[in-house]
Scaffold this active site. Structure first.
Site, PDB file in Angstrom:
ATOM      1  N   ARG A 138      47.056  92.596  98.784  1.00 35.61           N
ATOM      2  CA  ARG A 138      47.616  92.028  97.550  1.00 35.61           C
ATOM      3  C   ARG A 138      46.553  91.952  96.446  1.00 35.61           C
ATOM      4  O   ARG A 138      46.836  92.128  95.274  1.00 35.61           O
ATOM      5  CB  ARG A 138      48.194  90.635  97.794  1.00 35.61           C
ATOM      6  N   ALA A 168      34.533  68.266  96.672  1.00 36.60           N
ATOM      7  CA  ALA A 168      35.852  68.790  96.346  1.00 36.60           C
ATOM      8  C   ALA A 168      35.773  70.188  95.717  1.00 36.60           C
ATOM      9  O   ALA A 168      36.436  71.124  96.164  1.00 36.60           O
ATOM     10  CB  ALA A 168      36.555  67.829  95.394  1.00 36.60           C
ATOM     11  N   LYS A 219      28.718  67.943 105.802  1.00 36.30           N
ATOM     12  CA  LYS A 219      29.787  68.724 105.170  1.00 36.30           C
ATOM     13  C   LYS A 219      29.628  70.222 105.402  1.00 36.30           C
ATOM     14  O   LYS A 219      30.593  70.916 105.692  1.00 36.30           O
ATOM     15  CB  LYS A 219      29.840  68.417 103.673  1.00 36.30           C
ATOM     16  N   ASN A 236      26.063  65.795  90.019  1.00 35.80           N
ATOM     17  CA  ASN A 236      25.061  65.127  89.193  1.00 35.80           C
ATOM     18  C   ASN A 236      24.373  66.097  88.247  1.00 35.80           C
ATOM     19  O   ASN A 236      24.289  67.298  88.496  1.00 35.80           O
ATOM     20  CB  ASN A 236      24.039  64.412  90.066  1.00 35.80           C
ATOM     21  N   CYS A 248      22.864  78.655  77.300  1.00 32.52           N
ATOM     22  CA  CYS A 248      22.734  78.015  78.615  1.00 32.52           C
ATOM     23  C   CYS A 248      23.197  76.562  78.513  1.00 32.52           C
ATOM     24  O   CYS A 248      23.583  76.098  77.443  1.00 32.52           O
ATOM     25  CB  CYS A 248      21.298  78.125  79.132  1.00 32.52           C
ATOM     26  N   CYS A 278      28.002  59.685  86.003  1.00 30.92           N
ATOM     27  CA  CYS A 278      28.411  59.093  87.255  1.00 30.92           C
ATOM     28  C   CYS A 278      29.581  58.157  86.958  1.00 30.92           C
ATOM     29  O   CYS A 278      29.494  57.281  86.132  1.00 30.92           O
ATOM     30  CB  CYS A 278      27.231  58.318  87.797  1.00 30.92           C
TER      31      CYS A 278
END
Ligand SMILES: [Zn+2]
Length: 339
Positions: free
Chosen positions: A7, A34, A81, A126, A166, A181
């Site tokens: 596909r 995530a 993780k 971060n 940049c 944060c």
């Protein structure tokens, strides 16, 4: 098996030639929360040749709502993780070479890992790491795709060395939301939307279709139904310390990078020894068994719970102190129990 990518090959901007290209490329993903989970799964399903994933953390229950690669079992076992991700990614596509690195993405780590890589995906939480990543990208000439999200908001931009401004150029001029944060929480659609933006740009880069890149800073708020794109090419500065004519790569030379950091949106402090040394977790487990408190160990980390605090020690010497945002309190606990 032969039809695995049929596909994607039918999609004419990729085609068989593009698919062949993708299978020879190596992508580095910084962060496996995530955004990292979403990007890694997309790249592995698309048939990337090699994938290197870097993360400093382990799976917790609060991750499961949006970090698509992880399961309840991973949270119960407190698996790092990248270890949990690698086993899931390999189950999805066994032909991809996945390298899992349990580490804080510091200057030393990042420069080494980015050598010979075709593309870097930003999936960190971060800004300190993003600035290092930006300098590494400029120094080595490797494109990177910035992405961040918080609440129902998300933002992304593709940075091509020598062509686009940049991150430092942008920062001086554009208010980049979603960078701080935040404890505002997050819904998974914002994650998926940022991943979609990052991954469509990634595919273009991997097949060499640079003309089709977005070339704009995109941001959205899915709850407020807002979308915006900003043309930013003219923001490239020849005086920029990271991408200009006389570069110093300021974020690579910061020897005084924080050795302690309060973790984003969490009641936790990370302490990183100035020199990373391998810790013998088995010996540490025996020593701590003489104290009050509960010690648990898996092959990658040791967890020590004492009163309302929990100290998690990684093999590379890093320690996460949970149950406080106070750096001096975290340091005191570190010295009391870990020397
Ligand atoms: Zn710049």
């Amino acid at each position: 098996m032969n039809h695995r990518y049929s596909r994607q090959e039918l999609f004419s901007p990729i085609g068989k030639a593009g698919q062949q290209q993708i299978s020879t490329k190596h992508t580095l993903i910084i962060g496996m929360g995530a955004l990292g989970s979403g990007s890694a799964e997309a790249l592995v399903r698309a048939g990337i040749g090699q994938l290197t994933i870097v993360d400093r953390d382990y799976v917790e229950w609060s991750n499961l709502q949006r970090q698509q690669l992880y399961t309840e079992e991973d949270a119960i076992n407190r698996l790092p993780k990248v270890i949990a991700a690698k086993s899931r990614l390999t189950a999805i596509n066994s032909s991809v070479e996945v390298k899992a690195i349990i580490a804080d993405a510091s200057v030393e780590e990042l420069e080494g890992l980015a050598h010979g890589v075709d593309l870097i995906i930003d999936a960190t939480d971060n800004f300190e790491t993003r600035m290092i990543l930006n300098d590494v990208s400029q120094k080595l000439g490797v494109p990177w795709i910035y992405g961040a999200c918080v609440g129902s908001y998300g933002i992304s931009y593709t940075i091509i060395p020598e062509k686009t401004p940049c991150l430092v150029c942008l920062l001086e001029n554009v208010p980049l939301g979603g960078l701080t944060c935040d404890t505002a929480g997050i819904i998974s659609p914002s994650v998926n939307m940022v991943v979609s933006h990052q991954m469509s740009e990634a595919l273009k880069i991997l097949v060499g279709d640079f003309d089709s890149l977005r070339k704009k800073l995109v941001s959205f708020d899915l709850w407020k139904n807002q979308f915006s794109e900003i043309q930013v090419d003219r923001l490239k500065k020849s005086s920029c310390q990271s991408c200009g004519t006389e570069r110093t790569y300021p974020y690579l030379s910061f020897e005084n990078q924080t050795k302690t950091a309060v973790l984003c949106g969490r009641d936790s402090v990370q302490i990183r020894p100035s020199v990373l040394i391998e810790r013998d977790l088995e010996t540490l487990e025996r020593l701590l068994a003489n104290h009050e408190g509960v010690v648990q160990r898996n092959p990658y980390l040791l967890s020590y719970t004492v009163s309302q605090h929990r100290l998690v020690v990684f093999k590379d010497g890093r320690v996460l102190v949970h149950g406080t945002k106070d750096i001096s309190e975290a340091k005191a606990l570190y010295h009391r129990y870990l020397g």
